[in-house]
Design an enzyme around this catalytic site. Sequence first.
Site, PDB file in Angstrom:
ATOM      1  N   ASP A  19       0.779  -1.151   0.086  1.00  0.00           N
ATOM      2  CA  ASP A  19       0.091  -0.043  -0.309  1.00  0.00           C
ATOM      3  C   ASP A  19       0.740   1.277  -0.069  1.00  0.00           C
ATOM      4  O   ASP A  19       2.129   1.020   0.106  1.00  0.00           O
ATOM      5  CB  ASP A  19      -0.670   0.107   1.369  1.00  0.00           C
ATOM      6  CG  ASP A  19      -2.147   0.525   1.098  1.00  0.00           C
ATOM      7  OD1 ASP A  19      -2.333   1.478   0.151  1.00  0.00           O
ATOM      8  OD2 ASP A  19      -3.163   0.250   1.797  1.00  0.00           O
ATOM      9  N   ASP A  49     -10.650   1.781  -3.876  1.00  0.00           N
ATOM     10  CA  ASP A  49     -11.061   1.487  -2.482  1.00  0.00           C
ATOM     11  C   ASP A  49     -12.742   1.333  -2.764  1.00  0.00           C
ATOM     12  O   ASP A  49     -13.153   0.992  -1.563  1.00  0.00           O
ATOM     13  CB  ASP A  49     -10.501   2.446  -1.568  1.00  0.00           C
ATOM     14  CG  ASP A  49      -9.549   2.191  -0.837  1.00  0.00           C
ATOM     15  OD1 ASP A  49      -9.067   0.958  -1.185  1.00  0.00           O
ATOM     16  OD2 ASP A  49      -9.148   2.857  -0.091  1.00  0.00           O
TER      17      ASP A  49
HETATM   18  C1  DGJ Z   1      -5.974   1.599   1.744  1.00  0.00           C
HETATM   19  C2  DGJ Z   1      -6.342   0.308   0.912  1.00  0.00           C
HETATM   20  O1  DGJ Z   1      -6.874   0.864  -0.180  1.00  0.00           O
HETATM   21  C3  DGJ Z   1      -7.475  -0.404   1.563  1.00  0.00           C
HETATM   22  O2  DGJ Z   1      -7.690  -1.534   0.833  1.00  0.00           O
HETATM   23  C4  DGJ Z   1      -6.795  -1.035   3.122  1.00  0.00           C
HETATM   24  O3  DGJ Z   1      -5.631  -1.883   2.730  1.00  0.00           O
HETATM   25  C5  DGJ Z   1      -6.079   0.292   3.980  1.00  0.00           C
HETATM   26  N1  DGJ Z   1      -5.457   1.281   3.192  1.00  0.00           N
HETATM   27  C6  DGJ Z   1      -5.698  -0.355   4.865  1.00  0.00           C
HETATM   28  O4  DGJ Z   1      -4.922   0.735   5.805  1.00  0.00           O
END
Ligand code: DGJ
Length: 695
Positions: A440, A497
């Site tokens: 991430d 997301d």
């Molecule tokens: C942002 C990501 O896009 C989510 O899927 C998740 O992994 C969160 N971060 C976790 O903090």
Amino acid sequence: MQSWRLDDGRQTLVLAARRERLPEVIYWGAPLPKEEDLEVLAAAHRIDVTGGMLDENPDLSICPEAVRTFPGQPGLIVRGNDGTPLLPKFCYTGEVADDAGLKLSYADEDNGLQYHAQIALDPETHVLTLAAELTSDEPVHLHWLAAPVLPASQNADDILDVSGRWCGEFQINRTPWSAGIRYRENRTGRTGHEHFPGLIVPGMGATNTQGEAWGFHYGWSGGHRMIAEELPDGRRQIQFGHAARMETKPATSFKSAPLYAVYSSDGLNGVAVSFQRHLRDRIVPWVDTTRPRPVHYNCWEAVYFDHKLDVLKDIASRASKLGAERFVLDDGWFGQRDDDTTSLSDWEVDTRKYPEGLHPLIDHVHGLGMTFGIWFEPEMINQDSDVFRAHPDWALGSDDQILGRQQMAIDMGNPEVRDFIYERMAAVLEEYPIDYIKWDHNRVLPMPDAAQTRGSYALIDRLRETFPNVEIESCASGGGRIDFGILARTQRVWLSDSNDALERLKMQHNAALFLPAAITGSHVGPSRSHTSGRTLDIRFRGWVAAQRHMGFEMDPRELNEEEAAVLSEITDWWKHNRDWMMAADILRLDSIDPAILAEQQSSRDGSRFAVFAGKAATSAQIAPRPLRLTRLDPEARYRVTLVNRNSASHLSRGNPALKDGPIEMSGQYLMNHGVVLPWSFPETMWVIEGHKLDV
Ligand code: DGJ
């Protein structure tokens, strides 16, 4: 005059140079006859001069030079070590043509600079790869270096490029060409949601399925600059490079990232299929091509930071029953990470949550026959972390910077920092049988810096070398780091997301212009989306996820029996079809009804296809309009089946043939009349399977 040509049966690219100057691309389009006289073309390419113009039109070369009175944006802006602007004027010094393509070299002796352009054309994917390199005798400051510059057709009305936001990635902008510049620059230090580094110039009247189109993508994860410029004389140029002034130190060597470009004579789909194939077949470093893409389960939207071993085990068991094959433990397993204010960079298992480490959970997951993946955010640090307390100087940027998600970036340009992060991550990967990292990157950088991106690449490369069997997913608050540069090191992207299937349907449709299904993660989210508040039926959520690399990301305990049965059924269908679908071409269909977003996934050998017709809104007209398919064999017959015909609503009262069972018809009919689907509610999806029949 000097000239060069590259051909691949689909397109010809011709470069020509006056005397020993940098060459211009004088032709890029449908294949020219072999015997075409390039000298004649170069002469014919020259445009007239009238009043109010220079006596000759300056070259629109692969690196337009300001000093030659070029009236537009130059391809290179550079200063000497003392800050004096240098005005390069290059002269041919040599060339090499080998398996890597054509390399043309030029020098500017007065300024001690050398410019090299590398151009390769892939005969199978039809993608051109172009890169520029600047070297100098003395250290210089680089402001801007464009990858070799390509012209844009004057036979195009519009420019299509891509913007977005968190939970709203891959929005297409259509801007009419006009005098001046369409200039996009991403100064966030990561690829970003806002400015995906891609551009399509559709020829006049082009659609998804027909007409000419020229596609571009800049393969770099640090933020780019794009210039689409129409010069006063009508010529047009496309420049792509790193965001300006990303090189923060004087140096003697600089490189652009690769610019990928393709010409299509069969619409936007020609561009899309080339990019999809090039990415999947040439760029992504697959770990094991014989292994089918596993159905994912990701626990983020089920538990967030609230990790409890029993709950996670229960969730894993249920996910496995639904058909999941990989369990990904998301954020919250390390340091004291009970929320997003703390612990980034403390990559050690939180023994409060996992007193015996991760083994009990991993053993359970493995016992279910699933593999195990884990979340990291390696380039970040919280001020509330042990590592920050010990090394506050490792954070990138000033102390008074604006934080992003309460965190700072860690200085990836510093080898000591990279070594530390590597050791911490390697320790986790050594101790536990982990075959997948969700990587991430949840904030923009305080300022763009190419060293940061190179440092990130170096860390990923080193980990991949030590752990060659670990796959990596690129995530940055969803789709904030999707580009061919990161995909040269990773195998999947988290497109967004947003697990809202309606939003996803739109994003997936647009992202298919660049991305194949095999690398595009898509998860079935909760019934009521956590990011949009929209409530959607399990069928729609399931089928939208089944369009790409499928997974689940809801708490499976929320599913009732019927929903679980529906999801298992769709997942089975996906598993049954994934082998060919994950290698298929995604073709966007031209739906005359704007409420329908439809695509056809066609197998490489043309023997089968699946059509996903998503209804994103209510239609203006009462009865569904026929949906035309594409790229079928007009002479062949196809058996067409509406896979989910049992989902027809009670308001679909008539009898279109597809409702009763498979029908057989010619490719010609399917492409020129189209299929007539049953009436449906908005936020539903029809899925059709097609098989070419033996003759
Ligand atoms: C942002 C990501 O896009 C989510 O899927 C998740 O992994 C969160 N971060 C976790 O903090």
